[in-house]
Design an enzyme around this catalytic site. Structure first.
Site, PDB file in Angstrom:
ATOM      1  CE  LYS A 126      29.019  55.709  63.511  1.00 57.08           C
ATOM      2  NZ  LYS A 126      29.158  56.443  62.231  1.00 57.08           N
ATOM      3  CG  ASP A 166      30.032  53.143  60.842  1.00 59.32           C
ATOM      4  OD1 ASP A 166      30.150  54.262  60.321  1.00 59.32           O
ATOM      5  OD2 ASP A 166      31.003  52.546  61.360  1.00 59.32           O
TER       6      ASP A 166
HETATM    7  P1  NDP Z   1      31.860  48.087  55.638  1.00 58.24           P
HETATM    8  O1  NDP Z   1      31.579  47.194  56.774  1.00 58.24           O
HETATM    9  O2  NDP Z   1      30.987  48.020  54.431  1.00 58.24           O
HETATM   10  O3  NDP Z   1      33.353  47.917  55.145  1.00 58.24           O
HETATM   11  C1  NDP Z   1      34.403  48.113  56.017  1.00 58.24           C
HETATM   12  C2  NDP Z   1      35.690  47.834  55.279  1.00 58.24           C
HETATM   13  O4  NDP Z   1      36.786  48.261  56.063  1.00 58.24           O
HETATM   14  C3  NDP Z   1      35.911  46.356  55.023  1.00 58.24           C
HETATM   15  O5  NDP Z   1      36.655  46.204  53.854  1.00 58.24           O
HETATM   16  C4  NDP Z   1      36.690  45.941  56.254  1.00 58.24           C
HETATM   17  O6  NDP Z   1      37.461  44.770  56.092  1.00 58.24           O
HETATM   18  C5  NDP Z   1      37.585  47.129  56.460  1.00 58.24           C
HETATM   19  N1  NDP Z   1      37.944  47.219  57.875  1.00 58.24           N
HETATM   20  C6  NDP Z   1      37.097  47.287  58.930  1.00 58.24           C
HETATM   21  N2  NDP Z   1      37.765  47.308  60.081  1.00 58.24           N
HETATM   22  C7  NDP Z   1      39.058  47.246  59.743  1.00 58.24           C
HETATM   23  C8  NDP Z   1      40.240  47.234  60.490  1.00 58.24           C
HETATM   24  N3  NDP Z   1      40.229  47.290  61.839  1.00 58.24           N
HETATM   25  N4  NDP Z   1      41.415  47.178  59.798  1.00 58.24           N
HETATM   26  C9  NDP Z   1      41.420  47.119  58.432  1.00 58.24           C
HETATM   27  N5  NDP Z   1      40.327  47.113  57.673  1.00 58.24           N
HETATM   28  C10 NDP Z   1      39.172  47.180  58.326  1.00 58.24           C
HETATM   29  O7  NDP Z   1      31.846  49.553  56.252  1.00 58.24           O
HETATM   30  P2  NDP Z   1      31.719  50.956  55.508  1.00 58.24           P
HETATM   31  O8  NDP Z   1      32.302  50.878  54.147  1.00 58.24           O
HETATM   32  O9  NDP Z   1      30.337  51.413  55.674  1.00 58.24           O
HETATM   33  O10 NDP Z   1      32.609  51.876  56.456  1.00 58.24           O
HETATM   34  C11 NDP Z   1      33.993  52.152  56.190  1.00 58.24           C
HETATM   35  C12 NDP Z   1      34.383  53.442  56.891  1.00 58.24           C
HETATM   36  O11 NDP Z   1      33.579  54.518  56.398  1.00 58.24           O
HETATM   37  C13 NDP Z   1      34.191  53.464  58.410  1.00 58.24           C
HETATM   38  O12 NDP Z   1      35.202  54.250  58.978  1.00 58.24           O
HETATM   39  C14 NDP Z   1      32.849  54.156  58.578  1.00 58.24           C
HETATM   40  O13 NDP Z   1      32.724  54.749  59.856  1.00 58.24           O
HETATM   41  C15 NDP Z   1      32.947  55.192  57.470  1.00 58.24           C
HETATM   42  N6  NDP Z   1      31.683  55.763  57.003  1.00 58.24           N
HETATM   43  C16 NDP Z   1      30.666  54.981  56.560  1.00 58.24           C
HETATM   44  C17 NDP Z   1      29.511  55.565  56.078  1.00 58.24           C
HETATM   45  C18 NDP Z   1      28.399  54.766  55.504  1.00 58.24           C
HETATM   46  O14 NDP Z   1      27.441  55.362  55.030  1.00 58.24           O
HETATM   47  N7  NDP Z   1      28.455  53.442  55.494  1.00 58.24           N
HETATM   48  C19 NDP Z   1      29.336  57.015  56.089  1.00 58.24           C
HETATM   49  C20 NDP Z   1      30.490  57.749  56.517  1.00 58.24           C
HETATM   50  C21 NDP Z   1      31.604  57.124  56.970  1.00 58.24           C
HETATM   51  P3  NDP Z   1      37.025  43.426  56.825  1.00 58.24           P
HETATM   52  O15 NDP Z   1      35.910  42.859  55.975  1.00 58.24           O
HETATM   53  O16 NDP Z   1      38.238  42.568  56.837  1.00 58.24           O
HETATM   54  O17 NDP Z   1      36.550  43.787  58.202  1.00 58.24           O
HETATM   55  O1  2IT Z   2      29.664  57.912  59.755  1.00 59.53           O
HETATM   56  C1  2IT Z   2      28.616  58.163  59.149  1.00 59.53           C
HETATM   57  O2  2IT Z   2      28.334  59.308  58.779  1.00 59.53           O
HETATM   58  C2  2IT Z   2      27.694  57.056  58.879  1.00 59.53           C
HETATM   59  N1  2IT Z   2      28.009  55.915  59.200  1.00 59.53           N
HETATM   60  C3  2IT Z   2      26.363  57.317  58.240  1.00 59.53           C
HETATM   61  C4  2IT Z   2      25.344  57.754  59.270  1.00 59.53           C
HETATM   62  C5  2IT Z   2      23.949  57.887  58.770  1.00 59.53           C
HETATM   63  O3  2IT Z   2      23.099  58.197  59.619  1.00 59.53           O
HETATM   64  O4  2IT Z   2      23.659  57.699  57.580  1.00 59.53           O
END
Ligand code: NDP
Ligand code: 2IT
Length: 445
Positions: A126, A166
């Site tokens: 990460k 992420d």
């Molecule tokens: P994005 O940046 O696309 O979206 C993040 C969302 O979460 C936004 O709506 C953001 O709001 C909100 N958010 C972020 N930080 C906070 C906080 N401290 N408090 C409240 N809301 C918050 O990210 P992703 O959708 O990609 O990621 C969301 C989650 O999913 C994370 O935990 C990530 O690790 C996990 N994840 C992502 C994967 C991926 O493929 N993208 C895969 C597996 C897990 P704001 O705009 O106000 O910051």
């Molecule tokens: O938390 C996660 O699994 C991710 N943000 C996706 C990682 C990846 O390599 O696609």
């Protein structure tokens, strides 16, 4: 003292200033107890757990860039290469002001077991930065990404470490990062996943985490004789994971009644219109509050914690770590919520996890529930290696199979170790076993 307790105490002492990392280690070690106890002498002799809780490598670097006012800005960049026992380091990059070593270590540690659970040959890593892409111009984001990659390129490669997105890192950031990697190294290789479709990206990667979350949720519900159709679903977040979890849940007949960002949440008992959300979040990079301008029935509530007070059948936390505390977990259950599946990484505090497990609701923890994203990343790596692009349908079908296998492995491991229905124990053990075997086979390294 048991091996598990001994190792946890060591980590607590050594990394006392890293609360999120300690939390993740505690949760994993606790649930590994049955399998560690069954193999204690061997694991202890090989120093297996000592090695598992220590990242193979951490890179930290300065990221200088110039903002639109001509001022020099400096951020901190990181890449944590946690474990390469079963494949090249793989895991996302997070750009968010809260990013620090503790958060990235917890994410990389979790990623190692998640990637193992996916059944694909990928290790755990990460990275990221405390840079905040919010309200920055495209030029500023590009300047930052180019500077970030000017150091990171030395440590990554298609066969050694493959970052992805992420929080705060989506298609725009991956594009700038990829361009700079190619420019510096002269290599056109699958060094990042989540790429655009015109330069080596995979169809269905954008949708994969959210869709995968709902596929495994559906498996879990069906096995318990329940159905997602007509369920009222509370989703937090409004980013990549939340939007595509909402899309798949709606396609399968559920009603999604909330979405949020870090300022507040929207609530509509009639169901949210996702086209409007996509326009606000994906096209305009706006705030979720703007949704109310397009809807007569939706309400906006300032602050995100109270989202868990909204009565629902199913909750899908898809924003960030520790967004559900014990009190919120109790409230969800009091209001009749019978299933929780985690799109975000470690969204529930340990006290909230206890509530979910004790109440025996259906609870699928993040390392199983959100593994669809990294799984399709691994499929993107396969497509890049064979220089081919698969159809959306093929990738989606593979994703369904992968999530179904994860569900099976997770539930079987829980049964095998006497914790039927406890998917935390199941996911941690199933993920751990493959990494442990590979590490033991490769000797002390
Ligand atoms: P994005 O940046 O696309 O979206 C993040 C969302 O979460 C936004 O709506 C953001 O709001 C909100 N958010 C972020 N930080 C906070 C906080 N401290 N408090 C409240 N809301 C918050 O990210 P992703 O959708 O990609 O990621 C969301 C989650 O999913 C994370 O935990 C990530 O690790 C996990 N994840 C992502 C994967 C991926 O493929 N993208 C895969 C597996 C897990 P704001 O705009 O106000 O910051
Ligand atoms: O938390 C996660 O699994 C991710 N943000 C996706 C990682 C990846 O390599 O696609």
């Amino acid at each position: 003292m048991s091996y598990v307790d001994e190792i946890y105490l060591q980590v607590e002492k050594k990394d006392s200033h890293e609360p999120e990392f300690l939390q993740a280690v505690k949760e994993v070690l606790e649930s590994l107890r049955p399998v560690i106890e069954a193999n204690e002498d061997k694991y202890r002799a090989e120093g297996l757990l000592e090695r598992m809780v220590e990242p193979e490598r951490i890179v930290m670097f300065r990221v200088p860039w110039v903002d639109d006012n001509g001022k020099v800005q400096v951020n901190r960049g990181y890449r944590i290469q946690f474990n390469s026992a079963i494949g090249p380091y793989k895991g996302g990059l997070r750009f968010h002001p809260s990013v620090n070593l503790s958060i990235l270590k917890f994410l990389a540690f979790e990623q190692t077991f998640k990637n193992s659970l996916s059944g694909l040959p990928i290790g755990g890593g990460k990275g990221g930065s405390d840079f905040d892409p919010k309200f920055k111009s495209d030029r500023e984001v590009m300047a930052f990404c180019q500077s970030f990659m000017t150091e990171l390129y030395k440590h990554i490669g298609a066969n050694c470490d493959v970052p992805a997105g992420d929080i705060g890192v989506g298609a725009r950031e991956i594009g700038y990062l990829y361009g700079q990697y190619k420019r510096i190294t002269g290599l056109y290789e699958g060094v990042l996943t989540g790429k655009g479709l015109t330069y080596g990206g995979s169809l269905a990667r954008k949708e994969a985490t959210g869709y995968g979350l709902v596929y495994i949720l559906d498996e879990m519900l069906k096995a318990a004789g329940k159905n997602i159709e007509d369920a009222r679903v509370v989703i937090s977040g409004s980013g990549n994971v939340a939007i595509y979890a909402a899309e798949k849940a709606m396609q399968m007949g559920a009603k999604v009644i909330t979405l949020s960002d870090s300022n507040g949440y929207i609530y509509d008992e009639n169901g949210i219109n996702l086209d409007i959300v996509k326009e606000i979040k994906e096209v305009r990079r706006g705030r979720i509050k703007e949704y109310t301008a397009f809807s007569d029935t939706a309400k906006y509530v300032e602050g995100c914690k109270n989202i868990w007070q909204v009565p629902c059948d199913i909750a899908l936390p898809c924003a960030t770590q520790n967004e559900i505390d014990r009190e919120s977990a109790l409230k969800l259950i009091e209001n009749g919520c019978y299933a929780v599946a985690e799109g975000a990484n470690m969204p529930a505090e340990l006290g909230a996890v206890d509530v979910f497990l004790e109440s025996k609701i259906l609870y699928m923890p993040s390392k199983a529930a959100n593994a669809g994203g990294v799984s399709v990343s691994a499929l993107e790596m396969s497509q890049n290696s064979e220089r081919l692009s698969w159809s959306f349908e093929k990738v989606d079908e593979e994703l369904k199979n992968i999530m179904s296998n994860i569900y099976r492995k997770t539930s079987e491991a829980a049964v095998k170790y006497g914790h039927e229905g406890n998917f935390v124990v199941g996911a941690n053990i199933a993920g751990f076993e493959k990494v442990a075997e590979a590490m033991l086979a490769q000797g002390i390294c």
